[in-house]
Design a protein around this motif. Structure first.
Motif, PDB file in Angstrom:
ATOM      1  N   SER A  44     -46.858  92.961  47.500  1.00 51.94           N
ATOM      2  CA  SER A  44     -45.711  92.841  48.392  1.00 51.94           C
ATOM      3  C   SER A  44     -45.788  91.522  49.167  1.00 51.94           C
ATOM      4  O   SER A  44     -44.786  90.809  49.318  1.00 51.94           O
ATOM      5  CB  SER A  44     -45.695  94.025  49.366  1.00 51.94           C
ATOM      6  OG  SER A  44     -44.628  93.932  50.260  1.00 51.94           O
ATOM      7  N   THR A  45     -46.979  91.187  49.632  1.00 49.68           N
ATOM      8  CA  THR A  45     -47.182  89.944  50.375  1.00 49.68           C
ATOM      9  C   THR A  45     -46.948  88.722  49.485  1.00 49.68           C
ATOM     10  O   THR A  45     -46.288  87.762  49.892  1.00 49.68           O
ATOM     11  CB  THR A  45     -48.608  89.906  50.970  1.00 49.68           C
ATOM     12  OG1 THR A  45     -48.796  91.058  51.788  1.00 49.68           O
ATOM     13  CG2 THR A  45     -48.825  88.657  51.807  1.00 49.68           C
TER      14      THR A  45
ATOM     15  N   LYS B  88     -51.443  94.033  55.729  1.00 48.71           N
ATOM     16  CA  LYS B  88     -50.193  94.481  56.349  1.00 48.71           C
ATOM     17  C   LYS B  88     -49.759  93.548  57.473  1.00 48.71           C
ATOM     18  O   LYS B  88     -48.572  93.355  57.701  1.00 48.71           O
ATOM     19  CB  LYS B  88     -50.350  95.904  56.875  1.00 48.71           C
ATOM     20  CG  LYS B  88     -50.295  96.971  55.808  1.00 48.71           C
ATOM     21  CD  LYS B  88     -50.784  98.308  56.309  1.00 48.71           C
ATOM     22  CE  LYS B  88     -49.712  99.201  56.806  1.00 48.71           C
ATOM     23  NZ  LYS B  88     -50.233 100.556  57.123  1.00 48.71           N
TER      24      LYS B  88
ATOM     25  N   ARG C 235     -47.308 102.146  50.766  1.00 50.37           N
ATOM     26  CA  ARG C 235     -47.405 103.123  51.854  1.00 50.37           C
ATOM     27  C   ARG C 235     -47.544 104.543  51.298  1.00 50.37           C
ATOM     28  O   ARG C 235     -48.291 105.360  51.828  1.00 50.37           O
ATOM     29  CB  ARG C 235     -46.167 103.015  52.754  1.00 50.37           C
ATOM     30  CG  ARG C 235     -46.331 103.763  54.055  1.00 50.37           C
ATOM     31  CD  ARG C 235     -45.164 103.608  55.017  1.00 50.37           C
ATOM     32  NE  ARG C 235     -44.737 102.233  55.201  1.00 50.37           N
ATOM     33  CZ  ARG C 235     -43.482 101.805  54.971  1.00 50.37           C
ATOM     34  NH1 ARG C 235     -42.542 102.627  54.561  1.00 50.37           N
ATOM     35  NH2 ARG C 235     -43.169 100.547  55.176  1.00 50.37           N
TER      36      ARG C 235
ATOM     37  N   TYR D 162     -49.767  96.440  48.803  1.00 50.74           N
ATOM     38  CA  TYR D 162     -49.570  95.558  49.956  1.00 50.74           C
ATOM     39  C   TYR D 162     -49.833  94.098  49.578  1.00 50.74           C
ATOM     40  O   TYR D 162     -49.122  93.193  50.027  1.00 50.74           O
ATOM     41  CB  TYR D 162     -50.466  95.971  51.123  1.00 50.74           C
ATOM     42  CG  TYR D 162     -50.063  97.274  51.781  1.00 50.74           C
ATOM     43  CD1 TYR D 162     -48.776  97.455  52.289  1.00 50.74           C
ATOM     44  CD2 TYR D 162     -50.968  98.317  51.905  1.00 50.74           C
ATOM     45  CE1 TYR D 162     -48.405  98.654  52.899  1.00 50.74           C
ATOM     46  CE2 TYR D 162     -50.615  99.510  52.511  1.00 50.74           C
ATOM     47  CZ  TYR D 162     -49.332  99.672  53.012  1.00 50.74           C
ATOM     48  OH  TYR D 162     -48.966 100.852  53.618  1.00 50.74           O
TER      49      TYR D 162
ATOM     50  N   LYS E  62     -43.913  97.431  49.243  1.00 52.46           N
ATOM     51  CA  LYS E  62     -44.534  97.908  50.476  1.00 52.46           C
ATOM     52  C   LYS E  62     -44.384  99.426  50.606  1.00 52.46           C
ATOM     53  O   LYS E  62     -45.325 100.124  50.987  1.00 52.46           O
ATOM     54  CB  LYS E  62     -43.900  97.187  51.671  1.00 52.46           C
ATOM     55  CG  LYS E  62     -44.536  97.496  52.999  1.00 52.46           C
ATOM     56  CD  LYS E  62     -43.849  96.680  54.097  1.00 52.46           C
ATOM     57  CE  LYS E  62     -44.367  97.037  55.468  1.00 52.46           C
ATOM     58  NZ  LYS E  62     -43.684  96.277  56.521  1.00 52.46           N
TER      59      LYS E  62
END
Length: 178
Positions: free
Chosen positions: A84-85, A174, A30, A81, A26
């Motif tokens: 990460s999810t 997100k 970012r 993202y 994440k």
């Protein structure tokens, strides 16, 4: 300065811990989003000037590679993202089977459409599918000064619309991260 005798072990353990932590992915996402926003905003006046003076400015802009790079960084952000999810929700194994030192090949590709379909419970619009394909293409061409294979299709017909669309997708992903 002499490195401690277990330096490599500590380094390896830190790496292993970081790649297993969805928050690391994440943070990387970012950072890419920040770079994309910075490039986009910094060059915004140039976009407007070119568009007023030339109807085909998006092609000129693309040829300058700035537009492709902006899109590439937004693509990398979305990819981070998404991954990460997947990691947070245990939808992907981080390491290759029977290893602790090699990332799963699915984490080293840029298949945004596949990742998106795994985590989002809705059908993508045709426009979103095209955007994801263009983001994948921009990411893959980002390692080189030119695409490895000629493609006459532009990365976008409107940079503003593409940025707006990708930001909507980023916000949606997100939202799953909390």
């Amino acid at each position: 300065m002499t490195l401690p005798s277990n330096y490599r072990e500590v380094q390896f353990n830190n790496w292993r811990e970081a790649v297993r932590d969805y928050k690391s992915w994440k943070r990387a996402a970012r950072t890419n989003e920040y770079v994309a926003d910075l490039l986009y905003k910094r060059n915004r006046k140039n976009f407007e000037k070119l568009s007023r003076n030339n109807r085909n400015f998006h092609k000129i802009f693309e040829d300058l590679s700035i537009g492709r790079i902006v899109i590439m960084f937004y693509g990398l952000a979305l990819e981070g993202y998404l991954k990460s999810t997947l990691i947070k929700h245990n939808q992907i194994e981080v390491f290759e089977p029977n290893t602790q030192d090699k990332l799963n090949k699915k984490l080293t590709t840029h298949k945004l459409l596949d990742s998106f379909n795994k985590i989002i419970d809705r059908t993508l619009t045709n426009e979103e599918s095209v955007l994801l394909g263009n983001l994948e293409r921009a990411i893959n061409s980002g390692k080189y000064f030119f695409e490895k294979t000629y493609n006459h299709e532009p990365y976008f017909t409107s940079l503003d619309n593409s940025v707006k669309q990708v930001k909507i997708l980023i916000k949606e992903v997100k939202g799953l991260l909390g």
